[in-house]
Design a protein around this motif. Structure first.
Motif, PDB file in Angstrom:
ATOM      1  N   GLY A  82       0.827  -1.199   0.000  1.00  0.00           N
ATOM      2  CA  GLY A  82       0.000   0.000   0.000  1.00  0.00           C
ATOM      3  C   GLY A  82       0.863   1.251   0.000  1.00  0.00           C
ATOM      4  O   GLY A  82       1.833   1.342   0.751  1.00  0.00           O
ATOM      5  N   VAL A  83       0.498   2.216  -0.850  1.00  0.00           N
ATOM      6  CA  VAL A  83       1.287   3.446  -0.986  1.00  0.00           C
ATOM      7  C   VAL A  83       0.370   4.635  -1.242  1.00  0.00           C
ATOM      8  O   VAL A  83      -0.788   4.479  -1.647  1.00  0.00           O
ATOM      9  CB  VAL A  83       2.299   3.348  -2.157  1.00  0.00           C
ATOM     10  CG1 VAL A  83       3.289   2.224  -1.946  1.00  0.00           C
ATOM     11  CG2 VAL A  83       1.584   3.198  -3.499  1.00  0.00           C
ATOM     12  N   TYR A  84       0.919   5.833  -1.025  1.00  0.00           N
ATOM     13  CA  TYR A  84       0.312   7.034  -1.583  1.00  0.00           C
ATOM     14  C   TYR A  84       0.651   7.066  -3.074  1.00  0.00           C
ATOM     15  O   TYR A  84       1.800   6.865  -3.457  1.00  0.00           O
ATOM     16  CB  TYR A  84       0.881   8.292  -0.927  1.00  0.00           C
ATOM     17  CG  TYR A  84       0.527   8.479   0.521  1.00  0.00           C
ATOM     18  CD1 TYR A  84      -0.723   8.953   0.897  1.00  0.00           C
ATOM     19  CD2 TYR A  84       1.462   8.217   1.518  1.00  0.00           C
ATOM     20  CE1 TYR A  84      -1.043   9.149   2.230  1.00  0.00           C
ATOM     21  CE2 TYR A  84       1.147   8.408   2.859  1.00  0.00           C
ATOM     22  CZ  TYR A  84      -0.103   8.883   3.200  1.00  0.00           C
ATOM     23  OH  TYR A  84      -0.420   9.071   4.519  1.00  0.00           O
ATOM     24  N   GLU A  85      -0.351   7.348  -3.898  1.00  0.00           N
ATOM     25  CA  GLU A  85      -0.123   7.422  -5.339  1.00  0.00           C
ATOM     26  C   GLU A  85      -0.688   8.740  -5.870  1.00  0.00           C
ATOM     27  O   GLU A  85      -1.794   9.139  -5.496  1.00  0.00           O
ATOM     28  CB  GLU A  85      -0.805   6.257  -6.072  1.00  0.00           C
ATOM     29  CG  GLU A  85      -0.536   6.263  -7.563  1.00  0.00           C
ATOM     30  CD  GLU A  85      -1.541   5.433  -8.362  1.00  0.00           C
ATOM     31  OE1 GLU A  85      -1.307   5.229  -9.570  1.00  0.00           O
ATOM     32  OE2 GLU A  85      -2.572   5.016  -7.796  1.00  0.00           O
ATOM     33  N   ARG A  86       0.033   9.388  -6.727  1.00  0.00           N
ATOM     34  CA  ARG A  86      -0.446  10.624  -7.327  1.00  0.00           C
ATOM     35  C   ARG A  86      -1.723  10.370  -8.124  1.00  0.00           C
ATOM     36  O   ARG A  86      -1.830   9.377  -8.844  1.00  0.00           O
ATOM     37  CB  ARG A  86       0.610  11.206  -8.271  1.00  0.00           C
ATOM     38  CG  ARG A  86       1.867  11.682  -7.572  1.00  0.00           C
ATOM     39  CD  ARG A  86       2.872  12.226  -8.576  1.00  0.00           C
ATOM     40  NE  ARG A  86       4.119  12.603  -7.926  1.00  0.00           N
ATOM     41  CZ  ARG A  86       5.193  13.046  -8.570  1.00  0.00           C
ATOM     42  NH1 ARG A  86       5.160  13.172  -9.893  1.00  0.00           N
ATOM     43  NH2 ARG A  86       6.289  13.361  -7.902  1.00  0.00           N
TER      44      ARG A  86
END
Length: 264
Positions: A82-86
């Motif tokens: 899980g990540v922050y994605e633009r």
């Protein structure tokens, strides 16, 4: 299939987080898939601006994603992270889950569609929701569904996954601590498994403001693995024979009468 659930404490340093990913994976043996929590790439400071978070967020060819792909390929293991994605709506970002194959290739991606606008939080101020149903992905002969954290509170999503033929539901999470929150998490996890007679496999953030409690629950609602209060990985096995036996004894999906469930 062997699955490892990484209970992870993200830091503000992407390099440090990537190194921890590598160390956790290097200790695994006989595992096909390792699941990391929501926001594994970065612990965003509480005072970070939306613009700065967007700048730091991932994209398909970001350095962090390339690093995870390299680690997956080196160890021959599937990775869900899980990540922050633009997003395409500056400065909001997505909470996304990247699925990376054992060959290091990006296989699929899911963007959290139900945001945590509750209990005094408002994720929609800085997150943009996805507009797709839960992700379905095939890993070494097993069919897996993917949702994220707060979406565990929406039984429709887990039922969609079950009716799409899933053996297991994967849930990367950053579940906040709070009054009764730990009990709620365990209740929801067991319920989603039992009502759909499938495995539910969760990987949660620990430390900072997060509760941990990374667990694996089998199709009969039995908790088969649970992390401690520390970082690390717990292992579970997804057994299609167990799914078949539970569904033979408890044929809930076959006994549904969807014609009675239409909203008016």
């Amino acid at each position: 299939m062997g699955v490892a659930l990484a209970q992870f404490q993200s830091t503000p340093s992407k390099e440090e987080n990537l190194e921890k990913i590598s160390k956790i994976i290097s200790r695994l043996s006989g595992i096909s898939l390792v699941v990391f929590p929501e926001f594994t790439d970065l612990l965003a400071p509480s005072d970070i601006s939306r613009e700065r978070l967007y700048e730091l967020a991932e994209y398909d060819d970001s350095q962090f994603i390339r690093g995870v792909r390299r680690v997956a390929m080196e160890h021959g293991i599937w990775v869900a992270v899980g990540v922050y994605e633009r997003s395409d709506e500056f400065p909001r970002v997505h909470s996304s889950v990247y699925i990376i194959g054992a060959d290091g290739e990006l296989r699929a991606k899911y963007r959290k569609s139900h945001l945590f606008d509750a209990l005094g939080h408002k994720e929609s101020d800085w997150l943009k929701p996805g507009d797709e149903p839960p992700l379905m992905v095939d890993v070494e002969g097993f069919r897996l569904g993917v949702i994220v954290c707060y979406e565990m509170r929406f039984p429709e999503l887990a039922r969609y996954v079950a009716l799409s033929g899933a053996d297991a539901l994967i849930v990367p999470s950053a579940w906040y601590r709070g009054y009764n929150k730990e009990e709620q998490w365990l209740t929801l996890t067991k319920a989603r498994a039992l009502e759909n007679t499938m495995y539910v496999l969760t990987s949660n953030q620990i430390g900072n403001t997060f509760a941990g409690i990374s667990v694996a629950v089998d199709p009969a609602g039995v908790m088969v693995a649970r992390a401690t209060e520390e970082e690390g990985a717990v292992e579970a096995r997804v057994d299609q024979g167990r799914i078949s036996r539970v569904r033979a004894a408890l044929p809930l999906l076959e006994q549904r009468r969807p014609e009675l469930y239409q909203y008016k």
